[in-house]
Enzyme design. Sequence first.
Site, PDB file in Angstrom:
ATOM      1  N   SER A 121       0.889  -1.109   0.028  1.00 51.47           N
ATOM      2  CA  SER A 121      -0.058   0.030  -0.018  1.00 51.47           C
ATOM      3  C   SER A 121       1.061   1.248  -0.147  1.00 51.47           C
ATOM      4  O   SER A 121       0.406   2.425  -0.230  1.00 51.47           O
ATOM      5  CB  SER A 121      -0.925  -0.060   1.170  1.00 51.47           C
ATOM      6  OG  SER A 121      -0.317  -0.204   2.296  1.00 51.47           O
ATOM      7  N   HIS A 142      -3.543  -3.786  -5.297  1.00 55.03           N
ATOM      8  CA  HIS A 142      -3.869  -3.241  -4.066  1.00 55.03           C
ATOM      9  C   HIS A 142      -5.236  -3.387  -3.542  1.00 55.03           C
ATOM     10  O   HIS A 142      -6.250  -2.828  -3.945  1.00 55.03           O
ATOM     11  CB  HIS A 142      -3.468  -1.764  -3.999  1.00 55.03           C
ATOM     12  CG  HIS A 142      -3.488  -1.261  -2.680  1.00 55.03           C
ATOM     13  ND1 HIS A 142      -3.777   0.112  -2.294  1.00 55.03           N
ATOM     14  CD2 HIS A 142      -3.445  -1.620  -1.396  1.00 55.03           C
ATOM     15  CE1 HIS A 142      -3.790   0.605  -0.972  1.00 55.03           C
ATOM     16  NE2 HIS A 142      -3.545  -0.659  -0.467  1.00 55.03           N
ATOM     17  N   GLU A 154      -7.068  -1.736  -6.436  1.00 54.21           N
ATOM     18  CA  GLU A 154      -6.115  -0.993  -7.267  1.00 54.21           C
ATOM     19  C   GLU A 154      -5.058  -1.692  -8.229  1.00 54.21           C
ATOM     20  O   GLU A 154      -4.521  -2.237  -7.552  1.00 54.21           O
ATOM     21  CB  GLU A 154      -5.313   0.252  -6.583  1.00 54.21           C
ATOM     22  CG  GLU A 154      -6.318   1.400  -5.906  1.00 54.21           C
ATOM     23  CD  GLU A 154      -5.674   2.161  -4.887  1.00 54.21           C
ATOM     24  OE1 GLU A 154      -6.361   3.305  -4.929  1.00 54.21           O
ATOM     25  OE2 GLU A 154      -4.623   2.081  -4.259  1.00 54.21           O
ATOM     26  N   ASN A 192      -5.221   6.130  -1.035  1.00 49.02           N
ATOM     27  CA  ASN A 192      -4.632   6.680   0.064  1.00 49.02           C
ATOM     28  C   ASN A 192      -4.047   8.087  -0.143  1.00 49.02           C
ATOM     29  O   ASN A 192      -3.622   8.762   0.819  1.00 49.02           O
ATOM     30  CB  ASN A 192      -3.301   5.779   0.476  1.00 49.02           C
ATOM     31  CG  ASN A 192      -4.236   4.535   1.262  1.00 49.02           C
ATOM     32  OD1 ASN A 192      -5.049   4.407   1.860  1.00 49.02           O
ATOM     33  ND2 ASN A 192      -3.299   3.493   1.309  1.00 49.02           N
TER      34      ASN A 192
HETATM   35  P1  NAI Z   1       0.278  -9.465   8.073  1.00 51.62           P
HETATM   36  O1  NAI Z   1       1.356  -8.992   9.204  1.00 51.62           O
HETATM   37  O2  NAI Z   1      -1.151  -9.957   8.769  1.00 51.62           O
HETATM   38  O3  NAI Z   1       0.583 -10.781   7.341  1.00 51.62           O
HETATM   39  C1  NAI Z   1       1.877 -10.918   6.588  1.00 51.62           C
HETATM   40  C2  NAI Z   1       2.097 -12.399   6.597  1.00 51.62           C
HETATM   41  O4  NAI Z   1       3.156 -12.468   5.759  1.00 51.62           O
HETATM   42  C3  NAI Z   1       2.499 -13.035   7.961  1.00 51.62           C
HETATM   43  O5  NAI Z   1       1.644 -14.018   8.042  1.00 51.62           O
HETATM   44  C4  NAI Z   1       4.111 -13.361   7.785  1.00 51.62           C
HETATM   45  O6  NAI Z   1       4.538 -14.540   8.493  1.00 51.62           O
HETATM   46  C5  NAI Z   1       3.992 -13.579   6.201  1.00 51.62           C
HETATM   47  N1  NAI Z   1       5.454 -13.456   5.561  1.00 51.62           N
HETATM   48  C6  NAI Z   1       6.309 -12.414   6.117  1.00 51.62           C
HETATM   49  N2  NAI Z   1       7.353 -12.609   5.241  1.00 51.62           N
HETATM   50  C7  NAI Z   1       7.072 -13.472   4.441  1.00 51.62           C
HETATM   51  C8  NAI Z   1       8.024 -14.380   2.967  1.00 51.62           C
HETATM   52  N3  NAI Z   1       9.055 -13.645   2.981  1.00 51.62           N
HETATM   53  N4  NAI Z   1       7.339 -15.349   2.499  1.00 51.62           N
HETATM   54  C9  NAI Z   1       5.998 -15.678   2.781  1.00 51.62           C
HETATM   55  N5  NAI Z   1       5.388 -15.112   4.018  1.00 51.62           N
HETATM   56  C10 NAI Z   1       5.807 -13.976   4.583  1.00 51.62           C
HETATM   57  O7  NAI Z   1       0.202  -8.317   7.110  1.00 51.62           O
HETATM   58  P2  NAI Z   1      -0.988  -7.763   6.381  1.00 51.62           P
HETATM   59  O8  NAI Z   1      -1.686  -6.866   6.956  1.00 51.62           O
HETATM   60  O9  NAI Z   1      -1.682  -8.725   5.520  1.00 51.62           O
HETATM   61  O10 NAI Z   1      -0.471  -7.115   5.069  1.00 51.62           O
HETATM   62  C11 NAI Z   1       0.288  -7.539   4.061  1.00 51.62           C
HETATM   63  C12 NAI Z   1       0.516  -6.598   3.104  1.00 51.62           C
HETATM   64  O11 NAI Z   1      -0.342  -6.108   2.438  1.00 51.62           O
HETATM   65  C13 NAI Z   1       1.635  -5.545   3.342  1.00 51.62           C
HETATM   66  O12 NAI Z   1       2.423  -5.287   2.237  1.00 51.62           O
HETATM   67  C14 NAI Z   1       0.612  -4.509   3.816  1.00 51.62           C
HETATM   68  O13 NAI Z   1       1.149  -3.200   3.518  1.00 51.62           O
HETATM   69  C15 NAI Z   1      -0.169  -4.616   2.764  1.00 51.62           C
HETATM   70  N6  NAI Z   1      -1.681  -4.031   2.712  1.00 51.62           N
HETATM   71  C16 NAI Z   1      -2.315  -4.137   4.265  1.00 51.62           C
HETATM   72  C17 NAI Z   1      -3.446  -3.585   4.504  1.00 51.62           C
HETATM   73  C18 NAI Z   1      -4.023  -3.586   5.718  1.00 51.62           C
HETATM   74  O14 NAI Z   1      -5.176  -3.031   5.814  1.00 51.62           O
HETATM   75  N7  NAI Z   1      -3.492  -4.596   6.485  1.00 51.62           N
HETATM   76  C19 NAI Z   1      -4.423  -3.006   3.253  1.00 51.62           C
HETATM   77  C20 NAI Z   1      -3.641  -2.942   2.157  1.00 51.62           C
HETATM   78  C21 NAI Z   1      -2.441  -3.609   1.966  1.00 51.62           C
END
Ligand code: NAI
Length: 506
Positions: A121, A142, A154, A192
């Site tokens: 994001s 996104h 997006e 955003n």
């Molecule tokens: P999260 O922290 O809930 O989940 C991330 C997951 O990725 C974890 O389970 C972790 O173990 C895993 N992980 C870390 N490194 C890894 C790798 N090298 N290979 C495979 N798995 C790996 O994070 P979330 O909130 O789901 O966010 C994920 C992405 O989405 C980020 O880039 C974030 O900026 C983006 N995003 C998040 C939003 C939100 O509201 N939480 C909205 C839109 C985008």
Amino acid sequence: MTLAFNTVGIAGAGAMGRGIAQMCAQAGSAVRLFDTQPQAAVKARAEICGQWDRMTEKGRLDPPTAAAYKERLQVVDALQALADCDLVVEAIVERLDVKRALFADLERITRPATVLATNTSSLSVTAIAAGLQRPQQVAGYHFFNPVPLMKVVEVVAGLKTDPAVCDALMGYTRAMGHTPVQAQDTPGFIVNHAGRGYGTEALRVVGEGVADFATVDRILKDQVGFRLGPFELMDLTALDVSHPVMESIYHQYYEEPRYRPSVITAQRAAGGVVGRKVGEGFYRYVDGKAQLPAEPPVPSVAELPPVWVSTRAARRSELYQLLKDLGAKIETGQSPSLQALTLVAPLGFDVTTVAVVERLDPARTVGIDLLVEDSATRRRVLATNPATRDDMRDAAHALFARDGKAVSVIRDSGGFVTQRVVAAIVNIAADICQQRICTPKDLETAVTLGLGYPLGPLAMGDRWGPANVLEVLFNMQTVYGDPRYRPSPWLRRRGAIGLSLLHEER
Ligand code: NAI
């Protein structure tokens, strides 16, 4: 319809990865879910299956379809298992170095035609793809949280992304039942970025002592129709998340004053007073419910003075009619009598400046915000200047509350609350169009679906008059001398002809 992506890999099974996996399985793809944390993907699959079970119980999904979805959603325990995917969506931790390393691995193991998408994001898609052999295969994809409910996605083209990759992702999004919009790779993409006006301008209003948090929230909900006030919204998203986003977009745009964050959120974030999730933000929460301060009562005034309206008031004839309906004694002379409550209705200017320029007695002068027509609002907003007498302020408050409509009285500032926030939103939206980050139409779609605004920002500008919005900005620029209020050239050019009329124009 043939599916462009029959087999989809998801890297990262956190909040976002699991939502995206659910949507891909529902779109008809075979989905492979991978996470570096043991059990994270297993847990995610169990949760998604639980969702489908609940949908089945409620009759929203038939059992054979649910069974097919479940069969299509598989957990894998090595990245290598994503080798034959047509698309891999990355939803791992938001760190450029970690994402780059993952994309390098993905590029090595997948086929040349595989599309590699990132759910970032705040990072640059171009930067994530830099150094890869096939940056043309990489795009931003996104989604918003919670993925199944937030219907907009997006699709972001990096500097080297093949347009066919974006087209395929757009089509795939539609197959999920979501709405795709396409954005250039710029800080904050569309949603955003467009969302900067609401919170930052509201924070500035509070930071200047013009009104308190709760009053600003009430005004914007009742005058414009926002579902949540900006401070309620910040409490919901939590400042430990939203303050860094404000800072990041501001810095990424090289300190563009329109996006300048506020010390208020910096301090609150540092102090841990971040919002609903910790029980205290701008509001206190008891059992998850915000404790709203009581509205100031309507003063009781024995006898109302006569009212005189400035010849330069916005919506002057409408204001006369309103005063008549409220039973006011209206003065129609060239200038107010010595007893008269003097009303001004500026656009962008502060009440003090208007009183001085029009040679009115500031002690008897009160402003009313008429950017939005009275019949369309559930609240009237009055502003005093530093010299306004208490009896005049109370008289104005009592008069405008006579028919039971809510009234807020705020301190003097250029542009009241609604004018400032609406003008900031419209101006930033216009600048997004100016920069050609997306089409005006995609902007409106992204903002209404992604931010839940009652109108797209361009439609909002048209609704209350692009010329009025421009006037607010020009005058606020004079009052504040702040480049933050400099109107975007796009807005200046279209001020006379309307903003959303030109939706189809690129
Ligand atoms: P999260 O922290 O809930 O989940 C991330 C997951 O990725 C974890 O389970 C972790 O173990 C895993 N992980 C870390 N490194 C890894 C790798 N090298 N290979 C495979 N798995 C790996 O994070 P979330 O909130 O789901 O966010 C994920 C992405 O989405 C980020 O880039 C974030 O900026 C983006 N995003 C998040 C939003 C939100 O509201 N939480 C909205 C839109 C985008």
